[in-house]
Design a protein around this motif. Structure first.
Motif, PDB file in Angstrom:
ATOM      1  N   LEU A   1       0.940  -1.150   0.007  1.00 33.23           N
ATOM      2  CA  LEU A   1      -0.100   0.343   0.157  1.00 33.23           C
ATOM      3  C   LEU A   1       0.979   1.202   0.081  1.00 33.23           C
ATOM      4  O   LEU A   1       1.596   1.616   0.928  1.00 33.23           O
ATOM      5  N   ARG A   2       0.784   1.902  -1.208  1.00 31.50           N
ATOM      6  CA  ARG A   2       1.711   3.259  -1.243  1.00 31.50           C
ATOM      7  C   ARG A   2       0.672   4.475  -1.119  1.00 31.50           C
ATOM      8  O   ARG A   2      -0.038   4.323  -2.092  1.00 31.50           O
ATOM      9  N   ILE A   3       0.969   5.224  -0.229  1.00 34.04           N
ATOM     10  CA  ILE A   3       0.227   6.554  -0.098  1.00 34.04           C
ATOM     11  C   ILE A   3       1.053   7.583  -0.419  1.00 34.04           C
ATOM     12  O   ILE A   3       2.278   7.926   0.145  1.00 34.04           O
ATOM     13  N   TRP A   4       0.951   8.381  -1.457  1.00 34.88           N
ATOM     14  CA  TRP A   4       1.620   9.666  -1.749  1.00 34.88           C
ATOM     15  C   TRP A   4       0.672  10.791  -2.363  1.00 34.88           C
ATOM     16  O   TRP A   4      -0.412  10.456  -2.844  1.00 34.88           O
ATOM     17  N   ASP A   5       1.284  11.998  -2.379  1.00 36.82           N
ATOM     18  CA  ASP A   5       0.671  13.232  -2.894  1.00 36.82           C
ATOM     19  C   ASP A   5       1.119  13.373  -4.455  1.00 36.82           C
ATOM     20  O   ASP A   5       2.148  13.876  -4.624  1.00 36.82           O
ATOM     21  N   TYR A   6       0.411  12.758  -5.125  1.00 35.02           N
ATOM     22  CA  TYR A   6       0.710  12.740  -6.849  1.00 35.02           C
ATOM     23  C   TYR A   6       0.095  14.071  -7.448  1.00 35.02           C
ATOM     24  O   TYR A   6      -0.900  14.529  -6.830  1.00 35.02           O
ATOM     25  N   PRO A   7       0.738  14.614  -8.325  1.00 39.82           N
ATOM     26  CA  PRO A   7       0.293  15.934  -9.019  1.00 39.82           C
ATOM     27  C   PRO A   7      -1.095  15.551  -9.496  1.00 39.82           C
ATOM     28  O   PRO A   7      -1.945  16.440  -9.712  1.00 39.82           O
ATOM     29  N   ASN A   8      -1.204  14.592 -10.237  1.00 40.01           N
ATOM     30  CA  ASN A   8      -2.785  14.401 -10.673  1.00 40.01           C
ATOM     31  C   ASN A   8      -2.794  12.576 -10.679  1.00 40.01           C
ATOM     32  O   ASN A   8      -2.003  11.757 -10.367  1.00 40.01           O
ATOM     33  N   SER A   9      -4.192  12.292 -10.773  1.00 44.50           N
ATOM     34  CA  SER A   9      -4.612  10.942 -11.011  1.00 44.50           C
ATOM     35  C   SER A   9      -3.923  10.205 -11.925  1.00 44.50           C
ATOM     36  O   SER A   9      -3.586   8.857 -11.681  1.00 44.50           O
ATOM     37  N   GLU A  10      -3.758  10.707 -13.066  1.00 41.37           N
ATOM     38  CA  GLU A  10      -3.120  10.147 -14.024  1.00 41.37           C
ATOM     39  C   GLU A  10      -1.744   9.663 -13.746  1.00 41.37           C
ATOM     40  O   GLU A  10      -1.265   8.288 -13.983  1.00 41.37           O
ATOM     41  N   LEU A  11      -1.013  10.528 -13.047  1.00 46.80           N
ATOM     42  CA  LEU A  11       0.471  10.008 -12.644  1.00 46.80           C
ATOM     43  C   LEU A  11       0.222   8.903 -11.698  1.00 46.80           C
ATOM     44  O   LEU A  11       1.283   8.141 -11.507  1.00 46.80           O
ATOM     45  N   ALA A  12      -0.547   9.032 -10.575  1.00 47.86           N
ATOM     46  CA  ALA A  12      -0.785   7.783  -9.951  1.00 47.86           C
ATOM     47  C   ALA A  12      -1.128   6.453 -10.305  1.00 47.86           C
ATOM     48  O   ALA A  12      -0.398   5.434  -9.869  1.00 47.86           O
ATOM     49  N   VAL A  13      -1.996   6.566 -11.402  1.00 52.09           N
ATOM     50  CA  VAL A  13      -2.274   5.575 -12.366  1.00 52.09           C
ATOM     51  C   VAL A  13      -1.223   4.751 -12.699  1.00 52.09           C
ATOM     52  O   VAL A  13      -0.849   3.692 -12.691  1.00 52.09           O
ATOM     53  N   LYS A  14      -0.412   5.778 -13.515  1.00 52.74           N
ATOM     54  CA  LYS A  14       0.910   5.162 -14.116  1.00 52.74           C
ATOM     55  C   LYS A  14       1.774   4.504 -13.053  1.00 52.74           C
ATOM     56  O   LYS A  14       2.329   3.604 -13.534  1.00 52.74           O
ATOM     57  N   GLU A  15       1.906   5.019 -12.029  1.00 56.57           N
ATOM     58  CA  GLU A  15       3.003   4.656 -11.143  1.00 56.57           C
ATOM     59  C   GLU A  15       2.194   3.325 -10.391  1.00 56.57           C
ATOM     60  O   GLU A  15       3.261   2.289 -10.347  1.00 56.57           O
TER      61      GLU A  15
END
Length: 135
Positions: free
Chosen positions: A8-22
């Motif tokens: 479980l990774r919790i992070w403040d991504y600039p946007n949802s697309e980058l979160a999905v990509k990661e």
């Protein structure tokens, strides 16, 4: 089909697309690890895009997050297991495991911190690269 496993990774991504990509990239990495060690799991990862304050401290209510994640894991009925990763810890896993059996995190053994195992793995990989490169 093998059940998925990844932390479980919790992070403040600039946007949802980058979160999905990661999430996709990390799950692919977990797939390679599980295949290499024949763990009986497929690769997966839980990635949460959380907000942070001006000092870059996450502002998410982790208790509420663990409750919601437990609901998701229970709905998946064994198709996905999770454990610690970035910004999640054994306290989070204790709460999660009280609500779902789909947690792999050295619980309830506080002496066995899975983050230590990850650190040793990273150190071993770096030592192997250094040995190969520099002799």
């Amino acid at each position: 089909m093998l059940p998925g496993n990844g932390g479980l990774r919790i992070w403040d991504y600039p946007n949802s697309e980058l979160a999905v990509k990661e999430a996709i990239g990390l799950a692919q990495g977990m797939e390679s690890k599980h295949a290499m060690y024949n763990t009986g799991f497929a690769g997966a990862k839980v990635v949460v895009n959380a907000s942070s304050d001006d000092q870059n401290k996450l502002t998410i209510d982790k208790k509420q997050l663990m409750d919601q994640l437990a609901d998701v894991l229970n709905d998946l009925d064994g198709a996905m297991y999770t454990g610690c990763d970035m910004n999640s810890d054994l306290d989070d896993m204790d709460r999660l495991v009280s609500k779902t059996p789909y947690v792999l995190a050295g619980i309830p053994n506080k002496v066995l911190d899975p983050n230590d195992a990850t650190a040793y793995g990273v150190l071993g990989a770096l030592q192997a690269v250094a040995q190969e490169r520099f002799g």
